[in-house]
Design an enzyme around this catalytic site. Structure first.
Site, PDB file in Angstrom:
ATOM      1  N   HIS A   1      -3.018   7.163   2.648  1.00 30.29           N
ATOM      2  CA  HIS A   1      -3.522   5.880   2.139  1.00 30.29           C
ATOM      3  C   HIS A   1      -4.908   5.621   2.753  1.00 30.29           C
ATOM      4  CE1 HIS A   1      -4.071   1.782   1.194  1.00 30.29           C
ATOM      5  NE2 HIS A   1      -3.678   1.300   2.358  1.00 30.29           N
TER       6      HIS A   1
ATOM      7  N   CYS B   1       0.813  -1.221   0.000  1.00 29.76           N
ATOM      8  CA  CYS B   1       0.000   0.000   0.000  1.00 29.76           C
ATOM      9  C   CYS B   1       0.849   1.276   0.000  1.00 29.76           C
ATOM     10  CB  CYS B   1      -0.950   0.012   1.186  1.00 29.76           C
ATOM     11  SG  CYS B   1      -1.945  -1.468   1.292  1.00 29.76           S
TER      12      CYS B   1
ATOM     13  N   ASN C   1     -10.210  -0.098   0.613  1.00 27.70           N
ATOM     14  CA  ASN C   1      -8.747  -0.048   0.556  1.00 27.70           C
ATOM     15  C   ASN C   1      -8.287  -0.650  -0.772  1.00 27.70           C
ATOM     16  OD1 ASN C   1      -5.999  -0.533   0.812  1.00 27.70           O
ATOM     17  ND2 ASN C   1      -6.130  -1.222   2.944  1.00 27.70           N
TER      18      ASN C   1
HETATM   19  O1  UT7 Z   1      -3.456  -1.174   3.699  1.00 28.48           O
HETATM   20  C1  UT7 Z   1      -3.005  -1.763   4.870  1.00 28.48           C
HETATM   21  C2  UT7 Z   1      -3.851  -2.921   5.097  1.00 28.48           C
HETATM   22  N1  UT7 Z   1      -4.608  -3.107   6.227  1.00 28.48           N
HETATM   23  C3  UT7 Z   1      -5.165  -2.230   7.081  1.00 28.48           C
HETATM   24  O2  UT7 Z   1      -4.987  -1.052   7.040  1.00 28.48           O
HETATM   25  C4  UT7 Z   1      -6.052  -2.836   8.106  1.00 28.48           C
HETATM   26  C5  UT7 Z   1      -5.934  -2.153   9.427  1.00 28.48           C
HETATM   27  N2  UT7 Z   1      -6.891  -2.695  10.371  1.00 28.48           N
HETATM   28  C6  UT7 Z   1      -8.199  -2.386  10.356  1.00 28.48           C
HETATM   29  O3  UT7 Z   1      -8.679  -1.625   9.532  1.00 28.48           O
HETATM   30  C7  UT7 Z   1      -9.047  -2.931  11.487  1.00 28.48           C
HETATM   31  O4  UT7 Z   1      -8.203  -3.564  12.410  1.00 28.48           O
HETATM   32  C8  UT7 Z   1     -10.138  -3.933  11.030  1.00 28.48           C
HETATM   33  C9  UT7 Z   1     -11.220  -3.171  10.275  1.00 28.48           C
HETATM   34  C10 UT7 Z   1      -9.547  -5.026  10.176  1.00 28.48           C
HETATM   35  C11 UT7 Z   1     -10.797  -4.546  12.248  1.00 28.48           C
HETATM   36  O5  UT7 Z   1     -11.338  -3.529  13.080  1.00 28.48           O
HETATM   37  P1  UT7 Z   1     -10.968  -3.455  14.632  1.00 28.48           P
HETATM   38  O6  UT7 Z   1     -11.776  -2.366  15.177  1.00 28.48           O
HETATM   39  O7  UT7 Z   1      -9.484  -3.376  14.776  1.00 28.48           O
HETATM   40  O8  UT7 Z   1     -11.513  -4.814  15.153  1.00 28.48           O
HETATM   41  P2  UT7 Z   1     -10.740  -5.977  15.915  1.00 28.48           P
HETATM   42  O9  UT7 Z   1      -9.843  -6.705  14.973  1.00 28.48           O
HETATM   43  O10 UT7 Z   1     -10.158  -5.435  17.188  1.00 28.48           O
HETATM   44  O11 UT7 Z   1     -11.931  -6.900  16.272  1.00 28.48           O
HETATM   45  C12 UT7 Z   1     -13.025  -6.478  17.121  1.00 28.48           C
HETATM   46  C13 UT7 Z   1     -14.143  -7.472  16.968  1.00 28.48           C
HETATM   47  C14 UT7 Z   1     -13.655  -8.924  17.020  1.00 28.48           C
HETATM   48  O12 UT7 Z   1     -14.647  -9.690  17.688  1.00 28.48           O
HETATM   49  P3  UT7 Z   1     -14.446 -10.138  19.210  1.00 28.48           P
HETATM   50  O13 UT7 Z   1     -13.180 -10.942  19.207  1.00 28.48           O
HETATM   51  O14 UT7 Z   1     -14.349  -8.849  19.967  1.00 28.48           O
HETATM   52  O15 UT7 Z   1     -15.685 -10.914  19.476  1.00 28.48           O
HETATM   53  C15 UT7 Z   1     -13.616  -9.296  15.567  1.00 28.48           C
HETATM   54  O16 UT7 Z   1     -13.740 -10.689  15.369  1.00 28.48           O
HETATM   55  O17 UT7 Z   1     -14.767  -7.320  15.708  1.00 28.48           O
HETATM   56  C16 UT7 Z   1     -14.820  -8.569  15.034  1.00 28.48           C
HETATM   57  N3  UT7 Z   1     -14.800  -8.377  13.603  1.00 28.48           N
HETATM   58  C17 UT7 Z   1     -15.913  -8.168  12.905  1.00 28.48           C
HETATM   59  N4  UT7 Z   1     -17.203  -8.103  13.252  1.00 28.48           N
HETATM   60  C18 UT7 Z   1     -18.109  -7.871  12.282  1.00 28.48           C
HETATM   61  C19 UT7 Z   1     -13.728  -8.353  12.774  1.00 28.48           C
HETATM   62  N5  UT7 Z   1     -14.147  -8.136  11.509  1.00 28.48           N
HETATM   63  C20 UT7 Z   1     -15.489  -8.027  11.568  1.00 28.48           C
HETATM   64  C21 UT7 Z   1     -16.484  -7.782  10.591  1.00 28.48           C
HETATM   65  N6  UT7 Z   1     -17.778  -7.726  11.007  1.00 28.48           N
HETATM   66  N7  UT7 Z   1     -16.203  -7.627   9.304  1.00 28.48           N
END
Ligand code: UT7
Length: 291
Positions: A215, A91, A245
């Site tokens: 980004h 990215c 993204n």
């Molecule tokens: O270009 C570079 C590439 N990548 C990035 O920039 C990604 C950077 N990261 C992110 O954007 C975020 O970390 C995510 C959007 C991927 C996830 O959001 P978050 O607020 O960091 O969530 P988390 O990983 O801390 O997860 C919180 C909860 C979890 O459930 P539990 O364990 O609390 O029950 C996840 O399993 O949210 C859950 N979760 C979802 N729930 C509904 C993760 N993805 C989803 C989803 N829908 N799509």
């Protein structure tokens, strides 16, 4: 669509990422075909002809084939007769490509350079993984750098290869594996540090930035970076609600949209900043030169 396929909700996606729509290629479309469309638009906007392009750099982490490079098909598709290479810094790739091309142009040994960021991330995103399928989209953007006026004031390029495992497509596997919250945490840190490094090298501060184009990974990452840099939201370009993204394509798409919307005026200080798999990061400080 996504609610029907994985355990997620529209409300969660919008609230946690800011993404409302994404673009996905249809059969027959490729990274190269998106790159060709964007490249042709940039050549037209620059008011030059394809034979004036003396270097092509395509930033992508979703090459259509392992061999040859995507830039070869793009060079052919655009009818260019110059050298062509791919840059893969995920990215952060577009900013890496821009800096590479600008450095070549500034030597005076090549004339105009065409820099394209293009991706078809839908091909490497697991449709059953809710942690990634809601984020990634396809797209391409491009710009032309001209001799004597690349506009590049300063840059910062960085990489910490020890973090390769937090965002990768392992050998023999088809799809992205990502530790989302780990990437999130580090992303904010590296974008801010890299943006400051570029500003410092250019002898400027966050208050001098007219337009900030980060980004487009997650609205919360962009907001946190803006807050820490002290760059107001109205000087920051955000379009991830419509594209998600798109990795190396996200910054040039946002740059092109800002340009078309009249948000970039001659002489504006523009700060581009990206981060991604590697982990890589890259910032470029530009003085905007209209076509
Ligand atoms: O270009 C570079 C590439 N990548 C990035 O920039 C990604 C950077 N990261 C992110 O954007 C975020 O970390 C995510 C959007 C991927 C996830 O959001 P978050 O607020 O960091 O969530 P988390 O990983 O801390 O997860 C919180 C909860 C979890 O459930 P539990 O364990 O609390 O029950 C996840 O399993 O949210 C859950 N979760 C979802 N729930 C509904 C993760 N993805 C989803 C989803 N829908 N799509």
């Amino acid at each position: 669509d996504l609610e029907g396929r994985v355990d997620t909700s529209d409300a969660w996606i919008v609230e946690r990422t800011g993404i409302r729509e994404r673009r996905v290629v249809t059969s027959g479309e490729t990274t190269a075909s998106l790159a060709i469309a964007a490249g042709a638009a940039a050549i037209k906007a620059a008011g030059i002809t394809p034979d004036e392009v003396e270097l092509l750099v395509v930033a992508t982490c979703t090459a259509d084939q392992q061999l040859p490079a995507t830039s070869a098909a793009v060079q052919d598709g655009l009818g260019l007769s110059c050298g062509a290479l791919d840059v893969d810094a995920a990215c952060a790739g577009f900013v890496y490509a821009l800096v590479t091309a600008a450095a070549m142009v500034e030597t005076g040994r090549v004339g105009a350079a065409l820099v394209i960021g293009a991706e078809t991330l839908s091909r490497i995103t697991d449709p059953d993984d809710r942690g990634t399928v809601v984020l990634f989209g396809d797209g391409a953007g491009a710009c032309v750098l001209r001799p004597g006026r690349t506009g590049l004031l300063a840059f910062d390029l960085g990489c910490d290869g020890s973090l390769g495992g937090i965002l990768e497509v392992p050998v023999g596997e088809r799809y992205i594996r990502m530790e989302g919250s780990e990437v999130f945490r580090r992303a904010v840190r590296v974008v801010v540090a890299s943006a400051y490094a570029a500003l410092e090298r250019g002898g400027l501060g966050p208050g001098d930035v007219d337009v900030f184009i980060p980004h487009q990974a997650n609205a919360r990452i962009v907001s946190a970076a803006c807050d820490r840099l002290g760059i107001p939201r109205d000087r920051t370009v955000m379009n991830l609600d419509r594209y998600g993204n798109t990795s190396a394509a996200s910054i040039p798409i946002a740059l092109a949209e800002a340009c078309e919307a009249g948000r970039l005026r001659e002489g504006d200080v523009v700060l581009l900043s990206g981060f991604g798999a590697g982990m890589t990061w890259a910032s470029a400080l530009l003085r905007w030169e209209a076509a």
